[in-house]
Design an enzyme around this catalytic site. Sequence first.
Site, PDB file in Angstrom:
ATOM      1  N   GLN A 119       0.868  -1.194   0.000  1.00  0.00           N
ATOM      2  CA  GLN A 119       0.000   0.000   0.000  1.00  0.00           C
ATOM      3  C   GLN A 119       0.899   1.236   0.000  1.00  0.00           C
ATOM      4  OE1 GLN A 119      -1.538   0.669   3.860  1.00  0.00           O
ATOM      5  NE2 GLN A 119      -3.276   1.898   3.225  1.00  0.00           N
ATOM      6  N   SER A 122       1.116   6.527   2.605  1.00  0.00           N
ATOM      7  CA  SER A 122       1.823   7.476   3.476  1.00  0.00           C
ATOM      8  C   SER A 122       3.021   8.105   2.789  1.00  0.00           C
ATOM      9  CB  SER A 122       2.312   6.768   4.736  1.00  0.00           C
ATOM     10  OG  SER A 122       1.249   6.172   5.417  1.00  0.00           O
ATOM     11  N   SER A 154       4.937  -1.253   3.927  1.00  0.00           N
ATOM     12  CA  SER A 154       5.186  -2.638   4.350  1.00  0.00           C
ATOM     13  C   SER A 154       5.191  -3.545   3.131  1.00  0.00           C
ATOM     14  CB  SER A 154       4.075  -3.115   5.289  1.00  0.00           C
ATOM     15  OG  SER A 154       3.915  -2.211   6.353  1.00  0.00           O
ATOM     16  N   GLU A 237      -8.593  -2.176   5.947  1.00  0.00           N
ATOM     17  CA  GLU A 237      -7.326  -2.346   6.668  1.00  0.00           C
ATOM     18  C   GLU A 237      -7.607  -2.458   8.175  1.00  0.00           C
ATOM     19  OE1 GLU A 237      -4.578   0.987   6.332  1.00  0.00           O
ATOM     20  OE2 GLU A 237      -2.932  -0.308   6.969  1.00  0.00           O
ATOM     21  N   GLU A 382      -5.087   7.794  18.212  1.00  0.00           N
ATOM     22  CA  GLU A 382      -5.763   9.100  18.355  1.00  0.00           C
ATOM     23  C   GLU A 382      -6.765   9.283  17.202  1.00  0.00           C
ATOM     24  OE1 GLU A 382      -2.439   8.714  18.562  1.00  0.00           O
ATOM     25  OE2 GLU A 382      -2.257   9.026  20.726  1.00  0.00           O
TER      26      GLU A 382
HETATM   27  C1  LIG Z   1       4.577  -0.869  11.198  1.00  0.00           C
HETATM   28  C2  LIG Z   1       3.975   0.133  10.281  1.00  0.00           C
HETATM   29  C3  LIG Z   1       3.585  -0.242   9.021  1.00  0.00           C
HETATM   30  C4  LIG Z   1       3.044   0.694   8.143  1.00  0.00           C
HETATM   31  N1  LIG Z   1       2.710   0.278   6.877  1.00  0.00           N
HETATM   32  C5  LIG Z   1       2.238   1.195   5.989  1.00  0.00           C
HETATM   33  C6  LIG Z   1       1.990   0.804   4.635  1.00  0.00           C
HETATM   34  O1  LIG Z   1       2.165  -0.360   4.252  1.00  0.00           O
HETATM   35  N2  LIG Z   1       1.570   1.746   3.765  1.00  0.00           N
HETATM   36  C7  LIG Z   1       1.353   3.035   4.142  1.00  0.00           C
HETATM   37  O2  LIG Z   1       0.940   3.833   3.296  1.00  0.00           O
HETATM   38  N3  LIG Z   1       1.587   3.446   5.412  1.00  0.00           N
HETATM   39  C8  LIG Z   1       2.046   2.551   6.333  1.00  0.00           C
HETATM   40  N4  LIG Z   1       2.313   2.941   7.636  1.00  0.00           N
HETATM   41  C9  LIG Z   1       2.163   4.361   7.983  1.00  0.00           C
HETATM   42  C10 LIG Z   1       1.010   4.667   8.916  1.00  0.00           C
HETATM   43  O3  LIG Z   1      -0.228   4.605   8.249  1.00  0.00           O
HETATM   44  C11 LIG Z   1       1.278   6.086   9.459  1.00  0.00           C
HETATM   45  O4  LIG Z   1       2.474   6.019  10.227  1.00  0.00           O
HETATM   46  C12 LIG Z   1       0.144   6.582  10.324  1.00  0.00           C
HETATM   47  O5  LIG Z   1      -0.997   6.827   9.562  1.00  0.00           O
HETATM   48  C13 LIG Z   1       0.532   7.872  11.089  1.00  0.00           C
HETATM   49  O6  LIG Z   1       1.073   8.828  10.252  1.00  0.00           O
HETATM   50  P1  LIG Z   1       2.464   9.537  10.602  1.00  0.00           P
HETATM   51  O7  LIG Z   1       3.457   8.478  10.947  1.00  0.00           O
HETATM   52  O8  LIG Z   1       2.790  10.460   9.497  1.00  0.00           O
HETATM   53  O9  LIG Z   1       2.180  10.358  11.938  1.00  0.00           O
HETATM   54  P2  LIG Z   1       1.452  11.759  12.048  1.00  0.00           P
HETATM   55  O10 LIG Z   1       0.218  11.760  11.224  1.00  0.00           O
HETATM   56  O11 LIG Z   1       2.455  12.835  11.766  1.00  0.00           O
HETATM   57  O12 LIG Z   1       1.038  11.783  13.557  1.00  0.00           O
HETATM   58  C14 LIG Z   1       1.929  12.196  14.609  1.00  0.00           C
HETATM   59  C15 LIG Z   1       1.132  12.204  15.910  1.00  0.00           C
HETATM   60  O13 LIG Z   1       0.063  13.166  15.833  1.00  0.00           O
HETATM   61  C16 LIG Z   1      -1.193  12.544  16.146  1.00  0.00           C
HETATM   62  N5  LIG Z   1      -2.245  13.111  15.309  1.00  0.00           N
HETATM   63  C17 LIG Z   1      -2.195  13.354  13.959  1.00  0.00           C
HETATM   64  N6  LIG Z   1      -3.377  13.846  13.538  1.00  0.00           N
HETATM   65  C18 LIG Z   1      -4.192  13.898  14.624  1.00  0.00           C
HETATM   66  C19 LIG Z   1      -5.536  14.315  14.824  1.00  0.00           C
HETATM   67  N7  LIG Z   1      -6.284  14.757  13.804  1.00  0.00           N
HETATM   68  N8  LIG Z   1      -6.057  14.231  16.079  1.00  0.00           N
HETATM   69  C20 LIG Z   1      -5.304  13.764  17.127  1.00  0.00           C
HETATM   70  N9  LIG Z   1      -4.016  13.367  16.987  1.00  0.00           N
HETATM   71  C21 LIG Z   1      -3.472  13.421  15.759  1.00  0.00           C
HETATM   72  C22 LIG Z   1      -0.977  11.076  15.800  1.00  0.00           C
HETATM   73  O14 LIG Z   1      -1.882  10.255  16.515  1.00  0.00           O
HETATM   74  C23 LIG Z   1       0.474  10.846  16.226  1.00  0.00           C
HETATM   75  O15 LIG Z   1       0.551  10.611  17.606  1.00  0.00           O
HETATM   76  C24 LIG Z   1       2.854   2.037   8.537  1.00  0.00           C
HETATM   77  C25 LIG Z   1       3.229   2.416   9.838  1.00  0.00           C
HETATM   78  C26 LIG Z   1       3.791   1.495  10.694  1.00  0.00           C
HETATM   79  C27 LIG Z   1       4.202   1.926  12.071  1.00  0.00           C
END
Ligand SMILES: Cc1cc2nc3c(=O)[nH]c(=O)nc-3n(C[C@H](O)[C@H](O)[C@H](O)COP(=O)(O)OP(=O)(O)OC[C@H]3O[C@@H](n4cnc5c(N)ncnc54)[C@H](O)[C@@H]3O)c2cc1C
Length: 415
Positions: A119, A122, A154, A237, A382
């Site tokens: 996928q 991100s 992933s 998902e 969150e």
């Molecule tokens: C093991 C693993 C596998 C993954 N696999 C994939 C994959 O295959 N494909 C893919 O596309 N993505 C993948 N991801 C990415 C995952 O979807 C994102 O990490 C996740 O959506 C959070 O985005 P970010 O890391 O940019 O954090 P951010 O969005 O920057 O968030 C940072 C912090 O702010 C908080 N926050 C953000 N917005 C809000 C809100 N509106 N209200 C309250 N709190 C908020 C979050 O909860 C978090 O604590 C994977 C992540 C992990 C850890």
Amino acid sequence: MSGGGEAIGEEALRARVRELLAAAHPDEVDRVTFRRAQYDHGLAWVHFPEGYGGLGLSPGLQAIVDDEIARHARTTYADLVLNPIGIGMGAPTVLAYAPEAYKQALLPRIFTAEDVWCQLFSEPGAGSDVAGLATRAVRDGDDWIVNGQKVWASLAHRASWAMLLARTDPDKPKHDGLSYFLLDMRSPGVEVRPLYQITGDAEFNEVFLNDVRIPGDRILGKEGAGWRVAITTLMNERVAIGGYSRPGQGMAEKLLRLWREEGPSSPRGAQGRSAAEIAVLRDEVVRVHVESELLGITNQRTKDAMRAGTPGPEGSVAKLVQAELNKEITELALSVIGSDALVYETGYPLERVEAGERSLREFAKHDFLRSRANSIEGGTSEVMRNILGERMLGLPGEPRADKDVPWKEIPRGRA
Ligand SMILES: Cc1cc2nc3c(=O)[nH]c(=O)nc-3n(C[C@H](O)[C@H](O)[C@H](O)COP(=O)(O)OP(=O)(O)OC[C@H]3O[C@@H](n4cnc5c(N)ncnc54)[C@H](O)[C@@H]3O)c2cc1C
């Protein structure tokens, strides 16, 4: 083969599984042959329509298929381990949106895991707010040319196909200018680089897209309507991740085994612990076990009520509870082990994760580190709470100041 459809009950379904086993038995044929036969019998995902690996039944009945296979065969294959993204998210999205020829070509190969999927949503500057993503797809005749960077992808290192979300119209508000593509990961210009997690494993990757050409018929849904398609993927998902928990399985079951084999009643586990400490620990183990069973039963009920398509917010709630519970269980596992838990026996090799040989103790320590990601992957806890608040409890939504602003006018930090 007997006919499928709504009318089929548990006994008829079990009979159909036995017909499958008579035609292809997993102890006798290879995995792909068996899985292909399972697909052809409509027993791959029973809630899909006939002709697409299903029988149009409730998803809860898949447990009957698994149970009947397990009764008659030593060899069983766990769907979500084989091709988790393809089976959990790719297949329902393809079923809902792909042209017929792609459905016929892609769905069986997803189920057999001949094609592993990933996928590509991100980006460095777009995770929770994935609709703000910056990867660009620009028309070139009938094709699209894509440039951008994805992250946390992933299984991208093993994938033949990706679900790609890209911006096709930067003049529109962020949700409206997105399109959803099927990307052949073997295309020129796709570069995959490993990212290592706290566990030392590299489950996921950065993916760079440099002038990648995608044929025009590989858009799912309409041009500019990619967000709608992405919602189908994301909701599935959450059901896939939250649905890992079934009664009698999963992390809580591993914790019980650890308690029996390494816990206070074992010679190693009893050392230096007071009776009161042991009693408190035992209560905690029982508590998380009960909660885990409840989650498993709730998931089963949700599945019974569901049909193929875009699941509702229940999947997000299951995902939230599962993530938080997993963290509690794995922390408790370290308490069961005691001070030895501070040592990471396997060392800290940086490696691609493949199901390696690990002892129960090693698993516990590894799972503790891995479970930190549970409340991030597939949407953070969150964000799940926001969905729960808005869509299930009817609370007011978050202020969304950029909702109607053209994407190109939204200020962005450097990615
Ligand atoms: C093991 C693993 C596998 C993954 N696999 C994939 C994959 O295959 N494909 C893919 O596309 N993505 C993948 N991801 C990415 C995952 O979807 C994102 O990490 C996740 O959506 C959070 O985005 P970010 O890391 O940019 O954090 P951010 O969005 O920057 O968030 C940072 C912090 O702010 C908080 N926050 C953000 N917005 C809000 C809100 N509106 N209200 C309250 N709190 C908020 C979050 O909860 C978090 O604590 C994977 C992540 C992990 C850890």
